[in-house]
Design a protein around this motif. Structure first.
Motif, PDB file in Angstrom:
ATOM      1  N   LEU A   1      17.737  51.751  41.081  1.00 29.98           N
ATOM      2  CA  LEU A   1      18.522  52.782  40.821  1.00 29.98           C
ATOM      3  C   LEU A   1      17.868  54.089  42.105  1.00 29.98           C
ATOM      4  N   GLN A   2      18.504  54.026  43.344  1.00 31.65           N
ATOM      5  CA  GLN A   2      17.781  55.634  43.851  1.00 31.65           C
ATOM      6  C   GLN A   2      18.805  56.690  43.938  1.00 31.65           C
ATOM      7  N   GLU A   3      18.310  57.996  43.864  1.00 33.64           N
ATOM      8  CA  GLU A   3      19.745  58.777  44.114  1.00 33.64           C
ATOM      9  C   GLU A   3      20.890  58.381  45.214  1.00 33.64           C
ATOM     10  N   GLY A   4      21.397  58.678  44.702  1.00 31.63           N
ATOM     11  CA  GLY A   4      23.019  59.068  45.399  1.00 31.63           C
ATOM     12  C   GLY A   4      23.109  57.433  45.560  1.00 31.63           C
ATOM     13  N   GLN A   5      22.972  56.161  45.537  1.00 34.42           N
ATOM     14  CA  GLN A   5      23.144  55.182  45.746  1.00 34.42           C
ATOM     15  C   GLN A   5      24.289  55.124  44.991  1.00 34.42           C
ATOM     16  N   LEU A   6      25.621  54.067  45.747  1.00 31.50           N
ATOM     17  CA  LEU A   6      26.712  53.539  45.588  1.00 31.50           C
ATOM     18  C   LEU A   6      26.717  52.040  45.422  1.00 31.50           C
ATOM     19  N   ILE A   7      27.546  52.144  43.373  1.00 33.79           N
ATOM     20  CA  ILE A   7      27.399  51.305  42.791  1.00 33.79           C
ATOM     21  C   ILE A   7      28.900  50.548  42.295  1.00 33.79           C
ATOM     22  N   GLN A   8      28.691  49.513  42.164  1.00 36.47           N
ATOM     23  CA  GLN A   8      30.220  49.085  41.630  1.00 36.47           C
ATOM     24  C   GLN A   8      30.335  48.830  39.241  1.00 36.47           C
ATOM     25  N   PRO A   9      31.091  50.233  39.528  1.00 38.00           N
ATOM     26  CA  PRO A   9      30.879  50.409  37.837  1.00 38.00           C
ATOM     27  C   PRO A   9      31.578  49.299  37.126  1.00 38.00           C
ATOM     28  N   THR A  10      31.457  48.720  36.477  1.00 43.19           N
ATOM     29  CA  THR A  10      31.823  47.700  34.974  1.00 43.19           C
ATOM     30  C   THR A  10      32.299  48.409  33.457  1.00 43.19           C
ATOM     31  N   GLN A  11      33.064  48.105  32.667  1.00 42.95           N
ATOM     32  CA  GLN A  11      33.130  48.021  31.212  1.00 42.95           C
ATOM     33  C   GLN A  11      31.823  48.194  30.680  1.00 42.95           C
ATOM     34  N   GLY A  12      31.227  48.974  30.248  1.00 47.99           N
ATOM     35  CA  GLY A  12      30.321  49.327  29.026  1.00 47.99           C
ATOM     36  C   GLY A  12      30.456  49.221  27.906  1.00 47.99           C
ATOM     37  N   PRO A  13      29.767  48.869  26.358  1.00 47.10           N
ATOM     38  CA  PRO A  13      30.001  49.016  25.309  1.00 47.10           C
ATOM     39  C   PRO A  13      29.650  51.117  25.060  1.00 47.10           C
ATOM     40  N   LYS A  14      30.286  51.928  24.487  1.00 50.02           N
ATOM     41  CA  LYS A  14      30.491  53.418  23.895  1.00 50.02           C
ATOM     42  C   LYS A  14      29.265  53.704  23.400  1.00 50.02           C
ATOM     43  N   PRO A  15      27.976  54.698  23.991  1.00 48.23           N
ATOM     44  CA  PRO A  15      27.254  54.788  23.540  1.00 48.23           C
ATOM     45  C   PRO A  15      27.428  54.960  22.019  1.00 48.23           C
ATOM     46  N   ASN A  16      28.469  55.496  21.390  1.00 44.33           N
ATOM     47  CA  ASN A  16      28.348  55.779  19.554  1.00 44.33           C
ATOM     48  C   ASN A  16      29.057  54.353  19.197  1.00 44.33           C
ATOM     49  N   ALA A  17      29.599  53.791  19.641  1.00 44.11           N
ATOM     50  CA  ALA A  17      29.730  52.838  18.917  1.00 44.11           C
ATOM     51  C   ALA A  17      29.343  51.993  18.386  1.00 44.11           C
ATOM     52  N   ALA A  18      27.410  51.474  19.225  1.00 43.91           N
ATOM     53  CA  ALA A  18      26.399  50.610  19.024  1.00 43.91           C
ATOM     54  C   ALA A  18      26.067  51.260  17.983  1.00 43.91           C
ATOM     55  N   VAL A  19      26.158  52.658  17.576  1.00 49.02           N
ATOM     56  CA  VAL A  19      25.092  52.794  16.651  1.00 49.02           C
ATOM     57  C   VAL A  19      25.841  53.365  14.776  1.00 49.02           C
ATOM     58  N   ALA A  20      26.981  52.329  14.909  1.00 47.24           N
ATOM     59  CA  ALA A  20      28.199  52.966  13.364  1.00 47.24           C
ATOM     60  C   ALA A  20      27.368  52.865  12.499  1.00 47.24           C
ATOM     61  N   GLY A  21      27.596  53.829  11.521  1.00 44.89           N
ATOM     62  CA  GLY A  21      26.567  53.787  10.542  1.00 44.89           C
ATOM     63  C   GLY A  21      25.262  53.702  10.611  1.00 44.89           C
ATOM     64  N   ARG A  22      24.051  53.666  11.477  1.00 45.97           N
ATOM     65  CA  ARG A  22      22.432  53.790  11.743  1.00 45.97           C
ATOM     66  C   ARG A  22      22.600  55.091  11.599  1.00 45.97           C
ATOM     67  N   VAL A  23      21.339  55.598  11.416  1.00 46.49           N
ATOM     68  CA  VAL A  23      21.296  56.574  10.939  1.00 46.49           C
ATOM     69  C   VAL A  23      19.462  57.139  11.288  1.00 46.49           C
ATOM     70  N   ALA A  24      18.117  57.898  11.914  1.00 45.05           N
ATOM     71  CA  ALA A  24      16.846  57.549  12.446  1.00 45.05           C
ATOM     72  C   ALA A  24      16.250  58.343  11.005  1.00 45.05           C
ATOM     73  N   VAL A  25      15.047  57.998  11.051  1.00 48.31           N
ATOM     74  CA  VAL A  25      14.565  58.594  10.119  1.00 48.31           C
ATOM     75  C   VAL A  25      12.798  58.878  10.728  1.00 48.31           C
ATOM     76  N   GLN A  26      12.364  60.105  10.858  1.00 40.44           N
ATOM     77  CA  GLN A  26      11.584  60.515  11.038  1.00 40.44           C
ATOM     78  C   GLN A  26      10.851  60.583   9.860  1.00 40.44           C
ATOM     79  N   SER A  27       9.232  60.156  10.101  1.00 37.37           N
ATOM     80  CA  SER A  27       7.950  60.997   8.842  1.00 37.37           C
ATOM     81  C   SER A  27       7.056  62.258   9.999  1.00 37.37           C
ATOM     82  N   VAL A  28       7.165  62.585   8.325  1.00 35.19           N
ATOM     83  CA  VAL A  28       6.949  63.887   9.012  1.00 35.19           C
ATOM     84  C   VAL A  28       5.463  64.006   8.383  1.00 35.19           C
ATOM     85  N   GLN A  29       4.699  63.925   8.613  1.00 37.66           N
ATOM     86  CA  GLN A  29       3.179  64.620   7.891  1.00 37.66           C
ATOM     87  C   GLN A  29       2.227  65.894   8.052  1.00 37.66           C
ATOM     88  N   ASN A  30       2.626  66.299   7.275  1.00 36.16           N
ATOM     89  CA  ASN A  30       2.567  67.830   6.600  1.00 36.16           C
ATOM     90  C   ASN A  30       0.308  67.888   6.280  1.00 36.16           C
TER      91      ASN A  30
END
Length: 385
Positions: free
Chosen positions: A356-385
């Motif tokens: 894609l380029q800035e200002g480019q014209l596209i034809q939108p199609t329906q995609g999945p909702k961002p929050n639906a893709a992670v229902a029930g998921r969590v991220a774990v970040q390991s912190v080393q001290n």
């Protein structure tokens, strides 16, 4: 004739060149989704040192020959249970000697009291001078002091005799038995007889850097630190084999000051350990939950990184895209948690953003909702001290 043929050929070539242009101008069809606000929970892992609530070294309080070992290595013992026996013959003799001195002091006290009783009426009747009575009274005072000293020596001898039987100061589990039967032992030995750990509860200690600690304080309600700790939800303990300890713990202590060397502060979480599954010296990680209210979810696949900044392609009302930088607060599953750069209701391109380029014209199609893709998921970040 030749001129007419040449003109006709030029017209034909021009018409052929114009036909593909309209086909190339067709905007690409790309999946688009609407960004929505939600509350997400992420988890951070912090390495912990695991200790029993009581860890003590078992040492003799007197010197002597280790006669008997009454327990085995690793045994569960009760408070007051005998563990080791030191040869008590020398200490029994010392007690007998102290008792003999006590009996002699008691006899001397009786004799001194009789002298006072004898001289008191004689002085009253002026048969003898009061000097003799005062001398008898002084001897009585000395006799009383000698008796008190003898009694103290008897108590000390009894205490030392009791020290020949070494008992468990708390209930818990024994470590290795480092001294063998028949060894000469004493209170100044460099090596302890063994170690004893009370692990019916365990303490896990972990560290937070200054930034993490400030975020930790902001997470929970309350004016004071104890009030905030009361609102911290139960925490999970991940063991060295990545299995989850079956019981949740509670963060109940924050160190009084930051470590000047590491710039971190120590926190403590306490876990019930009724079955003794964990021992002092185990390792693991604390999984600490962090709530993120009112954040926007943006799929990581819908972003592109340029010069240490992350961008998305937002779709405007005219279906033209614009590249926008976003501020990432964290990660949950396959999505970034975004605090700035897009807002609730914005549309973003989910796939095909590499071309894609800035200002480019596209034809939108329906995609999945961002929050639906992670229902029930969590991220774990390991912190080393």
């Amino acid at each position: 004739m030749k001129l007419g043929t040449l003109l006709a050929g030029c017209c034909l070539l021009a018409s052929c060149a114009e036909q593909p242009t309209s086909e190339q101008a067709a905007p690409p069809a790309l999946p688009v989704a609407t960004v929505q606000t939600s509350t997400q929970t992420t988890y951070q892992d912090y390495p912990v040192a695991i200790e029993g609530i009581v860890n003590v070294e078992i040492r003799p309080q007197i010197a002597g020959i280790l006669d008997r070992i009454l327990v085995d290595e690793g045994a569960a013992v009760r408070q007051g249970q005998p563990l080791f026996k030191i040869n008590d013959a020398p200490y029994r003799e010392r007690l007998n000697t102290a008792l003999a001195a006590q009996y002699a002091a008691e006899g001397a006290l009786v004799s001194a009291q009789l002298e006072v009783d004898k001289f008191a009426p004689l002085v009253q009747n002026k048969v003898v001078s009061d000097i003799q009575l005062k001398t008898a009274q002084a001897a009585l005072t000395v006799a009383k002091a000698n008796l008190q000293r003898a009694e103290a020596e008897v108590s000390s001898a009894r205490i030392n005799l009791g020290y020949t039987l070494i008992k468990a100061p708390v209930s818990g589990y024994l470590g290795r038995l480092l001294i063998k039967q028949g060894s000469l032992i004493g209170p100044t030995d460099a090596q302890a007889l063994t170690q004893l750990s009370d692990v019916h509860q365990i303490h896990t200690y972990f560290s937070l850097g200054e930034d993490d600690f400030l975020s930790f304080r902001k997470q929970y309600a309350g004016q004071t630190l104890p009030q905030k700790l009361a609102h911290v939800p139960p925490v999970a303990l991940v063991l060295a084999d990545q299995s989850m300890f079956p019981v949740r713990g509670k963060v109940d202590m924050v160190d009084g000051q930051f470590d000047k060397t590491t710039g971190a502060v120590t926190l403590r979480a306490t876990f019930p350990n009724a079955n003794g599954l964990l021992r002092s010296g185990n390792t693991g990680t604390i999984r600490l939950a962090l709530a993120h209210p009112n954040v926007l979810l943006v799929p990581t696949a819908a972003t592109v990184e340029l010069q240490d900044r992350v961008f998305v392609y937002a779709v405007g009302d005219s279906n033209r895209v614009s590249r926008q930088a976003i501020t990432i607060q964290g990660k949950s599953g396959a999505n970034y948690l975004v605090s700035e750069g897009v807002k609730d209701g914005d549309r973003i391109v989910l796939q095909g953003i590499d071309h894609l380029q800035e200002g480019q014209l596209i034809q939108p199609t329906q995609g999945p909702k961002p929050n639906a893709a992670v229902a029930g998921r969590v991220a774990v970040q390991s912190v080393q001290n």
